[in-house]
Write an enzyme that holds these catalytic residues in place. Structure first.
Site, PDB file in Angstrom:
ATOM      1  N   GLY A  17       2.686  -1.285   4.307  1.00  0.00           N
ATOM      2  CA  GLY A  17       2.711   0.118   3.919  1.00  0.00           C
ATOM      3  C   GLY A  17       4.121   0.566   3.596  1.00  0.00           C
ATOM      4  N   GLY A  57       2.316   2.093  10.977  1.00  0.00           N
ATOM      5  CA  GLY A  57       3.379   3.094  10.953  1.00  0.00           C
ATOM      6  C   GLY A  57       4.041   3.323  12.297  1.00  0.00           C
ATOM      7  CD  GLU A 112      -3.679  -2.275   7.480  1.00  0.00           C
ATOM      8  OE1 GLU A 112      -2.503  -2.447   7.146  1.00  0.00           O
ATOM      9  OE2 GLU A 112      -4.325  -1.265   7.172  1.00  0.00           O
ATOM     10  CD  GLU A 131      -3.106   5.638   6.767  1.00  0.00           C
ATOM     11  OE1 GLU A 131      -3.152   5.692   5.514  1.00  0.00           O
ATOM     12  OE2 GLU A 131      -2.113   5.195   7.384  1.00  0.00           O
ATOM     13  CB  SER A 137       4.630  -2.038  12.288  1.00  0.00           C
ATOM     14  OG  SER A 137       4.328  -0.698  12.612  1.00  0.00           O
ATOM     15  CG  HIS A 162      -5.984   2.042   5.203  1.00  0.00           C
ATOM     16  ND1 HIS A 162      -5.577   2.957   6.160  1.00  0.00           N
ATOM     17  CD2 HIS A 162      -4.938   1.187   5.043  1.00  0.00           C
ATOM     18  CE1 HIS A 162      -4.350   2.668   6.543  1.00  0.00           C
ATOM     19  NE2 HIS A 162      -3.932   1.600   5.882  1.00  0.00           N
ATOM     20  CG  ASN A 213      -1.714   1.221   1.433  1.00  0.00           C
ATOM     21  OD1 ASN A 213      -1.817   2.044   0.530  1.00  0.00           O
ATOM     22  ND2 ASN A 213      -2.315   1.361   2.602  1.00  0.00           N
ATOM     23  CD1 TRP A 214       3.648   1.130  -2.817  1.00  0.00           C
ATOM     24  CD2 TRP A 214       4.073   2.558  -4.485  1.00  0.00           C
ATOM     25  NE1 TRP A 214       4.633   0.572  -3.602  1.00  0.00           N
ATOM     26  CE2 TRP A 214       4.913   1.426  -4.641  1.00  0.00           C
ATOM     27  CE3 TRP A 214       4.166   3.578  -5.428  1.00  0.00           C
ATOM     28  CZ2 TRP A 214       5.825   1.305  -5.680  1.00  0.00           C
ATOM     29  CZ3 TRP A 214       5.073   3.458  -6.474  1.00  0.00           C
ATOM     30  CH2 TRP A 214       5.896   2.333  -6.596  1.00  0.00           C
ATOM     31  CE  LYS A 215      -0.266   3.429   4.777  1.00  0.00           C
ATOM     32  NZ  LYS A 215      -0.190   3.607   6.205  1.00  0.00           N
TER      33      LYS A 215
HETATM   34  P1  PGA Z   1       2.680   0.286   7.692  1.00  0.00           P
HETATM   35  O1  PGA Z   1       1.244   0.605   7.054  1.00  0.00           O
HETATM   36  O2  PGA Z   1       3.139  -1.016   7.108  1.00  0.00           O
HETATM   37  O3  PGA Z   1       3.533   1.449   7.238  1.00  0.00           O
HETATM   38  O4  PGA Z   1       2.496   0.215   9.156  1.00  0.00           O
HETATM   39  C1  PGA Z   1       0.307  -0.411   6.836  1.00  0.00           C
HETATM   40  C2  PGA Z   1      -0.968   0.145   6.298  1.00  0.00           C
HETATM   41  O5  PGA Z   1      -1.359   1.254   6.689  1.00  0.00           O
HETATM   42  O6  PGA Z   1      -1.641  -0.503   5.462  1.00  0.00           O
END
Ligand code: PGA
Length: 264
Positions: free
Chosen positions: A232, A174, A168, A100, A211, A98, A13-15
């Protein structure tokens, strides 16, 4: 009826990261996979701006692409991107719900469910994300929250479509921390029970995310009930993502290369 074992899946997931020059990261991953044994399915979800170009570059490489969300509803919605548009841009998958987006864009489970139905209509493979906050875990409500999010984010229309779930915990994203093995196992087990009751005929994978990096990916994927990983930060550069992918097969017996196609 005995189920076929599910093919494990790793999703990057490149966000909101990635310019055209970063497409080389994805082609480098595909090239590295072509030269090695990678038994898992691999998907990269770039920002929508890169999706058409990345999908073209990765065509026939064995790496699929996905969107990071889609919009449901009417066409008069400035700035929105429909599931059909993602599919037209070459996506096979789409991340939905997600944390976020749930938190920053007020995306409720009802909205996620509408998007999932729309994605299924567009023949995309939705990956529906669920996860508890730190406060919810600390108050002992994790499993109840997960069950509730799963039921209300997955519409009945998914019964006839391929889809996956990503667990998640929001506090692990993160953050450089992950839940313990037993916490992950308990969460996946609770989610599996709901899926079995609600979608008895579907072969749904449950991914863990939060993470994940090359140092912990194999151990996380080995946790009972974990069928894949959502990655991510560690998916954005080939230098991080490729070793993570290759490390998953480090105990695998030598075998034929999984792909021989070269990518541009
Ligand atoms: P992360 O993000 O691997 O940077 O913790 C995962 C995600 O938000 O899908």
């Amino acid at each position: 009826m005995p189920q076929m074992p599910l093919r494990r899946i790793i999703v990057g997931n490149w966000k909101m990261h990635g310019l055209r020059r970063d497409l080389a990261e994805a082609t480098d991953v595909a090239r590295g996979m072509a030269e090695n044994v990678v038994s898992t399915e691999v998907v990269i979800c770039p920002p929508a701006t890169l999706l058409p170009a990345m999908s073209l570059l990765l065509a026939d490489s064995g790496v699929l692409t996905g969107g990071q969300t889609c919009d449901a509803g009417q066409s008069a919605h400035t700035g929105a991107i429909s599931a059909a548009m993602l599919a037209d841009a070459g996506a096979h998958y789409v991340l939905l719900g997600h944390s976020e987006r749930r938190r920053q864009d007020n995306e409720t489970s009802a909205v996620v469910a509408a998007k999932a139905a729309e994605a299924a209509r567009a023949k995309l493979h939705p990956i529906v994300c669920v996860g508890e906050t730190r406060a919810q875990r600390d108050s002992g409500r994790t499993l109840a929250i997960l069950r509730e999010q799963l039921v209300s984010s997955c519409p009945a229309e998914l019964q006839k479509h391929a889809f996956d779930i990503a667990y998640e915990p929001t506090w692990a994203i993160g953050a450089g921390v992950t839940p313990s093995t037993s916490e992950i196992q308990a969460a996946h087990c609770a989610l599996r029970d709901v899926l079995t009751a609600r979608f008895p005929d579907s072969a749904v994978r449950i991914l863990y995310g939060g993470s994940v990096d090359r140092s912990n990916a194999k151990a996380l994927l080995d946790v009972a009930g974990v069928d894949g990983l959502l990655v991510g930060r560690a998916s954005r550069c080939a230098a991080d993502f490729l070793p993570l992918l290759l490390g998953l097969d480090s105990d695998a017996p030598p075998g034929p290369r999984n792909r021989t196609t070269r990518v541009n």
